[in-house]
Write a protein that holds these residues in place. Structure first.
Motif, PDB file in Angstrom:
ATOM      1  N   ALA A   1       0.765  -1.074  -0.141  1.00 31.44           N
ATOM      2  CA  ALA A   1       0.005  -0.146  -0.104  1.00 31.44           C
ATOM      3  C   ALA A   1       0.962   1.240  -0.087  1.00 31.44           C
ATOM      4  O   ALA A   1       1.997   1.190   0.265  1.00 31.44           O
ATOM      5  N   GLU A   2       0.234   2.453  -0.712  1.00 28.34           N
ATOM      6  CA  GLU A   2       0.914   3.681  -0.547  1.00 28.34           C
ATOM      7  C   GLU A   2       0.382   4.541   0.475  1.00 28.34           C
ATOM      8  O   GLU A   2      -0.825   4.595   0.858  1.00 28.34           O
ATOM      9  N   LEU A   3       0.986   5.236   1.576  1.00 26.08           N
ATOM     10  CA  LEU A   3       0.625   6.053   2.537  1.00 26.08           C
ATOM     11  C   LEU A   3       0.912   7.581   2.063  1.00 26.08           C
ATOM     12  O   LEU A   3       1.809   7.870   1.808  1.00 26.08           O
ATOM     13  N   LYS A   4      -0.442   8.466   1.686  1.00 28.00           N
ATOM     14  CA  LYS A   4      -0.127   9.557   1.369  1.00 28.00           C
ATOM     15  C   LYS A   4      -0.496  10.404   2.579  1.00 28.00           C
ATOM     16  O   LYS A   4      -1.571  10.173   3.192  1.00 28.00           O
ATOM     17  N   LEU A   5       0.280  11.521   2.751  1.00 31.16           N
ATOM     18  CA  LEU A   5       0.190  12.606   4.078  1.00 31.16           C
ATOM     19  C   LEU A   5      -0.455  13.650   3.382  1.00 31.16           C
ATOM     20  O   LEU A   5       0.455  14.371   2.219  1.00 31.16           O
ATOM     21  N   GLU A   6      -1.485  14.256   3.673  1.00 30.22           N
ATOM     22  CA  GLU A   6      -2.072  15.665   2.939  1.00 30.22           C
ATOM     23  C   GLU A   6      -1.696  16.664   4.125  1.00 30.22           C
ATOM     24  O   GLU A   6      -1.957  16.405   5.250  1.00 30.22           O
ATOM     25  N   VAL A   7      -0.748  17.638   3.747  1.00 31.92           N
ATOM     26  CA  VAL A   7      -0.254  18.543   4.706  1.00 31.92           C
ATOM     27  C   VAL A   7      -0.843  19.985   4.067  1.00 31.92           C
ATOM     28  O   VAL A   7      -0.782  20.108   3.069  1.00 31.92           O
TER      29      VAL A   7
END
Length: 541
Positions: free
Chosen positions: A150-156
């Motif tokens: 899986a890919e972990l995406k952090l929206e900042v």
């Protein structure tokens, strides 16, 4: 909420730029002492390298596919071997580049930020501050799902390109890391961490921090596949396309020229793509509540699991088209800082693709449990279907019919103790809700005809997203007074808003405050025990 200029920072929040750190507090901008660097999963180069091979094959098809005879000739003799060798060489180069990129890419997680190092020729180091974390998504493309990655995406919160992507990790590792990041962003202390006063290093034999447990969740609603398909087919795009197809077929029959039917290829392809994207993105849509925020899961070929922490939603919109009027379906969308204007916005900012009226109210309750009125259900009902002054709304005056003869009676606004609620549209109904503390800026717009009629439009600016709140054609004096009053409400609400590390507001232990005093605010776990079917009425009671 970040500290105002000239105001000391709250305990546990990062210091303002240029301000010395408090003793024992690590500098979020410094990376010299960052430890625990990790690599992505070793299969990552294979999942990324195939894209180069597919791109080469696509370019070759478009170049040769126009001449069928030339393409057939390439399948014989020496030319075929050269072509096959060239494809294999380019594929090896792509996979080799991905392998080298994987080797130099590393990430590390601290109590203040996520650090990411990338780049082969040009090195780049990025950091995502956890106090600016807006949402955390676990994305599983089809190939990654097949191998359990899986890919972990952090929206900042930030400008374009502020998101940080960690691809690819084991699915269990991605879920655990998401729980850890959300807990740290909330201000919680790592389990097992030992606080040592006036010391830079922990004592010998201190227990190492343990991983955070994944917070429990409770499902609130889910979208049946049948409703999604029916709603997609009843959207405005598909019926419009059917009319175009019928017109083109009728023209071909009347003119006895079949070539006229070829103009349908492009619109048919566009319609099929639209229908597939809506179904693919909305399939298996489920929403749940947990102590770390609103959890959304959806996707058919690409599974996505989003977690939006409490208070990160800037605005919410309920929208209904004319063909959804009969079954009373609504699309619920949100603005979240960090989700910018891009193609992914249509899937990342949807709180419910096709909601019944009750589910739409529940989705609104997830974002804003208290609307600041005694009867929130009546308020939402008036916003959805009301007109003129129904539900206590301030409506557009009668002279507004000269600039909007169809929808002028639907334009209205109501201000509560907690939020500003606007409604508009007679054919395409729309309801926007913005908490006072999430107001970015305000403005008035007045065209020449509006100026002559004594009208003005009130505009509330939010973060980039599908929700753009405004009230058209109000009385100019009313709009000006609303501007001043709303500016004051926004200042007051921001002064008393929950801090970015929201667990501090409920008395949870944090590194800077290991033994907090009891507070009167119930813990988040208790707040999520309200019945999911209560909607705004149950939440506001």
């Amino acid at each position: 909420m970040t500290s105002a200029p000239g105001t000391p920072n709250a305990p546990g929040t990062p210091n303002a730029p240029g301000t010395p750190n408090a003793p024992g507090t690590p500098d979020v901008e410094s990376v010299e002492d960052v430890a625990g660097w990790r690599r992505m999963h070793p299969v990552t180069p294979a999942l990324k390298g195939w894209k180069v091979l597919v791109a080469v094959l696509a370019i070759g098809w478009f170049q040769v596919g126009e001449n069928i005879e030339q393409a057939i000739d390439l399948l014989h003799g020496r030319a075929f071997l050269l072509l096959l060798g060239g494809i294999l060489l380019i594929g090896l180069i792509g996979f080799g580049y991905s392998a080298v990129a994987w080797r130099v890419t590393r990430f590390a997680v601290t109590d203040e930020a996520v650090h990411l190092r990338t780049g082969i020729l040009f090195r780049q180091q990025r950091q995502a501050r956890l106090d600016r974390l807006q949402a955390v998504d676990v994305v599983q493309p089809l190939l990654a799902r097949l191998v359990g990655l899986a890919e972990l995406k952090l929206e900042v919160a930030g400008g374009s390109g502020s998101a940080v992507s960690l691809a690819f990790l084991r699915e269990a590792e991605a879920e655990a890391l998401r729980a850890e990041l959300l807990a740290l962003a909330a201000g919680l202390q790592r389990p097992g961490a030992v606080q040592v006063a006036d010391a830079e290093q922990p004592t010998a034999g201190a227990a190492a921090p343990q991983p955070f447990d994944v917070a429990p969740e409770r499902q609130v609603y889910e979208l049946p596949m049948g409703r999604l398909v029916k709603a997609t087919l009843r959207s405005g795009t598909v019926p419009t396309l059917l009319l175009i197809v019928a017109g083109a077929i009728a023209l071909s029959i009347a003119s006895r020229d079949i070539s006229a039917a070829f103009v349908l290829v492009a619109p048919l392809f566009g319609a099929v793509t639209y229908v597939w994207s809506r179904i693919n993105q909305g399939a298996n849509f489920r929403a749940a509540i947990s102590p770390d925020g609103i959890r959304l899961r959806h996707g058919l070929t690409e599974a996505r699991a989003q977690t939006v922490p409490p208070g990160r939603v800037q605005a919410i919109r309920l929208r209904q088209g004319p063909l959804w009027r009969g079954p009373d379906w609504w699309r619920v969308e949100i603005n979240v800082a960090g989700y910018g204007q891009s193609d992914q916005q249509q899937r990342d900012t949807v709180l419910h693709p096709v909601a019944t009226r009750g589910e739409a109210m529940t989705a609104l309750w997830l974002v804003l449990p208290d609307l600041g009125v005694d009867d929130p259900t009546a308020l939402v009902e008036a916003a959805m279907t009301g007109k003129d002054t129904d539900g206590g709304f301030t409506a557009a005056p009668r002279r507004a019919r000269w600039v909007d003869p169809v929808g002028w009676r639907r334009h209205g606004v109501r201000v509560t103790d907690r939020a500003l609620v606007t409604r508009s549209g007679r054919i395409w109904r729309s309801v926007d809700v913005v908490p006072h503390e999430r107001t970015q800026s305000l403005g008035l717009a007045q065209g020449p005809l509006q100026r002559r009629l004594g009208l003005a439009s009130f505009v509330l600016h939010s973060t980039p997203g599908p929700v753009a709140p405004s009230v058209q054609h109000l009385d100019a004096g009313v709009a000006a007074a609303l501007l001043d009053e709303q500016a004051e409400r926004a200042r007051t609400a921001r002064a008393s808003a929950t801090p970015e590390q929201w667990m501090r507001a409920v008395g949870a232990p944090t590194p800077a405050d290991p033994d907090p005093e009891p507070t009167t605010t119930p813990p988040i776990e208790a707040q999520t025990d309200a019945p999911s079917t209560a909607g705004p009425a149950g939440a506001g009671a």
